[in-house]
Each structure stands twice: as C-alpha cells, then as structure tokens.
Design an enzyme around this catalytic site. Structure first.
Site, PDB file in Angstrom:
ATOM      1  N   HIS A   1       0.845  -1.186   0.000  1.00 50.72           N
ATOM      2  CA  HIS A   1       0.000   0.000   0.000  1.00 50.72           C
ATOM      3  C   HIS A   1       0.883   1.239   0.000  1.00 50.72           C
ATOM      4  O   HIS A   1       2.001   1.191   0.474  1.00 50.72           O
ATOM      5  CB  HIS A   1      -0.909  -0.016   1.223  1.00 50.72           C
ATOM      6  CG  HIS A   1      -1.961  -1.068   1.148  1.00 50.72           C
ATOM      7  ND1 HIS A   1      -2.763  -1.379   2.215  1.00 50.72           N
ATOM      8  CD2 HIS A   1      -2.334  -1.879   0.157  1.00 50.72           C
ATOM      9  CE1 HIS A   1      -3.598  -2.337   1.869  1.00 50.72           C
ATOM     10  NE2 HIS A   1      -3.353  -2.661   0.618  1.00 50.72           N
ATOM     11  N   THR A   2       0.334   2.335  -0.532  1.00 51.56           N
ATOM     12  CA  THR A   2       1.089   3.579  -0.503  1.00 51.56           C
ATOM     13  C   THR A   2       1.294   4.001   0.953  1.00 51.56           C
ATOM     14  O   THR A   2       0.331   4.252   1.662  1.00 51.56           O
ATOM     15  CB  THR A   2       0.326   4.681  -1.251  1.00 51.56           C
ATOM     16  OG1 THR A   2       0.028   4.218  -2.551  1.00 51.56           O
ATOM     17  CG2 THR A   2       1.152   5.946  -1.349  1.00 51.56           C
ATOM     18  N   GLN A   3       2.550   4.020   1.400  1.00 55.11           N
ATOM     19  CA  GLN A   3       2.831   4.439   2.767  1.00 55.11           C
ATOM     20  C   GLN A   3       3.449   5.822   2.815  1.00 55.11           C
ATOM     21  O   GLN A   3       3.525   6.432   3.852  1.00 55.11           O
ATOM     22  CB  GLN A   3       3.763   3.429   3.444  1.00 55.11           C
ATOM     23  CG  GLN A   3       3.187   2.037   3.534  1.00 55.11           C
ATOM     24  CD  GLN A   3       1.937   1.965   4.400  1.00 55.11           C
ATOM     25  OE1 GLN A   3       1.672   2.849   5.204  1.00 55.11           O
ATOM     26  NE2 GLN A   3       1.144   0.920   4.222  1.00 55.11           N
TER      27      GLN A   3
END
Lengths: 266, 251
Positions: free
Chosen positions: A42-44
C-alpha cells in the site's frame, strides 16, 4: 507447560519464548500462512510529489493556480508536469501530493466523464458532483488503509453557481471562498484571505490573476519544493481554460546585501 | 532468546482531529443543540464555515465533533437509515430509537471506530426535551446537558454549575429549578461559546444554535426577540425546528 490448548500436539517453535511477557505475551501462529502478504504493497508515503495549489472565487467564476514541478524528495525531477486538469465542461481539479496517484485519479475521472457522456441523458457532472465522487473515493481508500496520497482542490461553475472545495487523502472536505493546499495553506492562504474575503463578487479576472501571481511568487521565494513556472485555470460560465505555462519574474539581488545569505567577502 | 518475528512498519494514520466544540441542553418542552463552525487541523484554520450540527428530522438534531471526514460520513449514514425507516413505516423515527440506532452504528465499527463524539438532541414521544450523548464506540446515556469537543473541559464544568447547580446551595426555603426557561438556556449557550472562543484556539468563527420545540410548546413565545432566527421545520407534525446563526471572534 504450554497453557494454550490450540498449540498442543503441534511442532514446537524454539525461536519463540513461551515465558516472555514483554511487550505482551505472544502465541505462536499456527494458522494458514498467506504467502503473498509481503507482496501487497500500500502507498505508505508519497514518492514523486507536487507542492501547493491555490484557488479563489472571483466575480465571474473560479481561478486555480499550480506550478509545473514534480519533485523526487529534494530533487526537482520533472519540471513540466501539469497539475491542473479539466474534468468535463465545468470543472478543474488541481492536486498536490503524489503525482502518480493524481494521474490515477485523472484516469478514473476521465472514465467517469465518458460513462456519463455515453448515457446521453441530458445531464452533465458539475464541480459539486465531481467533488462528492472524489471525496467518497478518497474516504473509501483511507478506510482500506490504502490512501491516494493527495490534497486536491476542485473548482468550477455550473448553473450560474461558483464552486470551490478541498479534499485530501483522509477524505476530509471543506470549502471557502479561497483555498490552498500544502505549503500554500501556511504561506499563501493568509495573503489570499486578505485579498479575497468579502470581495468575491467584486474582483475581476485581471485582479484575481494578479492576486494568484503574487501568491505564487511569495511561494517560490519561500517553498524549496516549488518552481518559477506555473499555470492558471479559469472557470467561468463560458467554460474552462487552462493557460500556457507562465514564468514568474523574481529578483534575488537583495540577497547580496544580507550577511549570511550568500558568499561572504569579509 | 529472540521472540517471534514482529512486523515493523511505519503506518499510515487514518485519523485526524478537526477541533471545534458542540453542546446541547434539554429544557422541559424544548431542546437546544449548538456547535461552532470553525474547522481546523493543527494551527491552521481550514474553513470558517463547516457545519457540525445537522437537522435529522423535525424532532431530532445531531451534533458531531472529532474527525470531520468520519463525522460527515456518519451523518450521511444515519440520514440514510432514517430515510429507509420513513419508507418502511411512513413516519419519522422517534428520538430514543435514533439514539439506539446511533449506538449500534457506532459499535458496529468497534474495531475501526468513527472518531466522532455525537450529541443527539430533540423531543421524545412524550413531548419532553431530551439530550443523548455518545462516545466514539457507542456508549450513551440521556442527560439534561452535555458539551463535547475541543473545549469540553472548559464548557462542561460551567454547565454543571449553571444547569445542575453543582456547588450551589439554594436560598433558604427554596429549591433549584428542575428545568430552565429558553431565554436562560440560550444565554448560557451563547456565553459558553464566546468564552470558549476566548480561551481555546480551535473554537470560533461562527455559532449555529438549533432549537427544537415540542407540539404546542409554550417556550415558542420567547423567540420573538431573538436576532438572526430562521425556521427550518419541514413537516406539520407539530414539532418545530429553528436555527440561530451568530458570529464568533475569528482570531
């Protein structure tokens, strides 16, 4: 003695301290393993980022401004990126934050507009609908812990009504007569509020543009992730137009007179 | 001995805190629900007008405070459930039923809560003014008054003293009133918010006060002299809803 009956008769894990109490007692996991758990990313954090977007309401409509830089950390990576995008015939969105997420949003909204066009039902999506849709998408993504890492301004005019609203990666929304994202919310917004609040129905296009240019200039002087090339989007009852790239005229000669700013001669 | 492998990650934080304060007071045959209109994040004011108080039906008003995105989504979902109820039963849901509905909706998200403090105000089926207050996971109770949000710690003690008469002794041979008249309640609400605005940076800009009256409430007469009043009643069931909009300091 292992006091967890679910572990009885199962292979022992010698790497696991059954008597450990810190941070909390952990049990060995004996359930099925998801071999792809490491594969789902996931985009962190944002990677290639755009900085501020500014917007204001004026007499004839709404105006947005954003510079043309997409940064990779402190590297000025792409210097002719467009961060303003027309969506349908009445709306412009401008985005700060992750540029790949923004391009995904553009593709998503373009598809939405095509779907609506294909319906041929005599309706078109205005800025209010685009903003609501976007807000729901952003909120749904944050709720899946997989956000679209952007702060977006949605501006437009439809049925004689001006519209200007904000939405960000958390799904937070709000509207006002002048808005700014990112650094602009700290540096430019006070200037914009002074210039715009109470004068929304008086300012003409030229004055509105002057205010935005001045604010972009202040941002260029102070925001290290900005560039002196920017575009302005204008939305009126007549329709949408996004300008060619414009250049900010700045002067740095004052720096020589300030000790500690440049090379010192003494 | 090493313990089992712990996943170590910097995590995305799905919550924020958007400031502001809400407050509700129940009278004998009316209920007052108020909130300021500032929305902020940290030291930045996002907007000076973002309503936190919503008319649900002609006898229920909901105030939400905390994380604004969750608050708006929660109000949207409550309204959807009320609409379904209207279609199924051809009447508006009673206040105590809305309160229980809100509890179940909040508790349904016990392990990923709506970060929202709710205060529900309105008129019960017996015609009395009521206030229900909730925590983010659905614990609730009916009360006479409640403040929540950024300035809860400033406003609630004031209300405890002025509404419940805590730490006050009645004059000899008299007793404290069980319910206060509308004019007194409105003054307390306005004073609460002007004072909270003075002392709390996240409170200010604008004030919205909703007032719900029961059928044939005698308190309606007290409204004649109120400045900035607007009626927002939609049915002719008898209950009436009004809103008062005022300015608060913007600094």
């Amino acid at each position: 003695m292992d006091h967890f009956p679910t572990n009885w008769g199962r292979p022992r894990n010698d790497a696991y301290d059954a008597y450990g109490t810190y941070p909390i007692a952990q049990r060995p996991y004996n359930g099925p393993k998801d071999a792809f758990a490491q594969g789902i990313q996931h985009t962190q954090q944002p990677i290639v980022t755009g900085t501020s977007v500014l917007a204001l309401k004026y007499k004839d409509g709404v105006m947005l401004a954003a510079d043309n830089l997409a940064s990779y950390g402190s590297l000025a990576r792409f210097k002719d990126i467009q961060r303003l995008q027309a969506i349908g015939a009445h709306t412009v969105i401008g985005a700060g934050g992750d540029m790949s997420d923004f391009q995904y949003i553009q593709a998503m909204l373009d598809e939405l507009i095509i779907d609506e066009f294909t319906a041929q039902d005599g309706h078109t999506l205005g800025p209010a609908e685009i903003h609501e849709y976007l807000a729901q998408v952003m909120y749904a993504r944050r709720s899946k812990m997989n956000p679209l890492w952007n702060a977006i301004l949605v501006g437009g005019v439809k049925d004689g009504k001006r519209f200007l609203s904000f939405v960000d990666l958390l799904g937070t929304t709000y509207s006002a007569s002048t808005l700014a994202t990112g650094y602009g919310a700290h540096i430019a917004l006070p200037l914009l509020r002074t210039a715009v609040e109470g004068k929304e129905d008086i300012l003409n296009e030229e004055e509105a543009h002057k205010i935005l240019e001045q604010s972009m200039k202040v941002l260029y002087y102070r925001d290290a992730r900005s560039i002196d090339k920017y575009q302005v989007a204008t939305i009126t009852a007549e329709g949408v137009s996004i300008s060619e790239t414009r250049h900010l005229e700045t002067s740095w000669s004052f720096a020589e007179g300030i000790r500690g700013y440049g090379a010192q001669t003494q | 001995m090493p313990s089992i492998e712990q996943p170590q990650q910097r995590q995305f934080n799905p919550y924020s805190e958007n400031g502001g304060t809400i407050l509700a007071i129940a009278g004998a045959d009316f209920s007052v629900i108020a909130g300021d209109t500032r929305q902020s994040e940290g030291y930045s004011i996002q907007t000076r007008y973002a309503p936190k108080v919503f008319r649900l039906t002609d006898r229920a008003v909901l105030a939400v405070n905390g994380f604004a995105a969750d608050g708006n989504m929660f109000v949207k979902k409550v309204r959807q459930r009320l609409e379904w109820y209207r279609h199924a039963h051809a009447k508006d849901m009673p206040l105590r039923a809305i309160a229980r509905l809100i509890q179940t909706m909040l508790y349904a998200r016990r392990f990923f809560p709506f970060y929202v403090y709710n205060i529900l105000g309105g008129i019960e089926e017996d015609g009395t003014g009521a206030v229900y207050s909730f925590d983010p996971v659905g614990s609730y109770e009916r009360e006479a008054c409640r403040a929540a949000g950024a300035a809860q710690s400033l406003v609630q003690p004031f209300l405890d003293n002025q509404i419940y008469f805590k730490n006050q002794l009645p004059a000899p041979g008299t007793s404290h009133p069980a319910h206060l008249p509308l004019s007194t309640v409105l003054s307390l609400v306005i004073d609460s918010f002007t004072s909270a605005t003075e002392r709390h940076i996240e409170v200010g800009d604008g004030l919205e006060i909703y007032i719900v009256f029961s059928k044939g409430s005698t308190s309606l007469q007290g409204l004649a002299s109120v400045r900035g009043l607007q009626e927002v009643t939609t049915t002719d069931d008898g209950e009436r809803v009004f809103v008062i909009r005022r300015e608060l300091k913007k600094d």
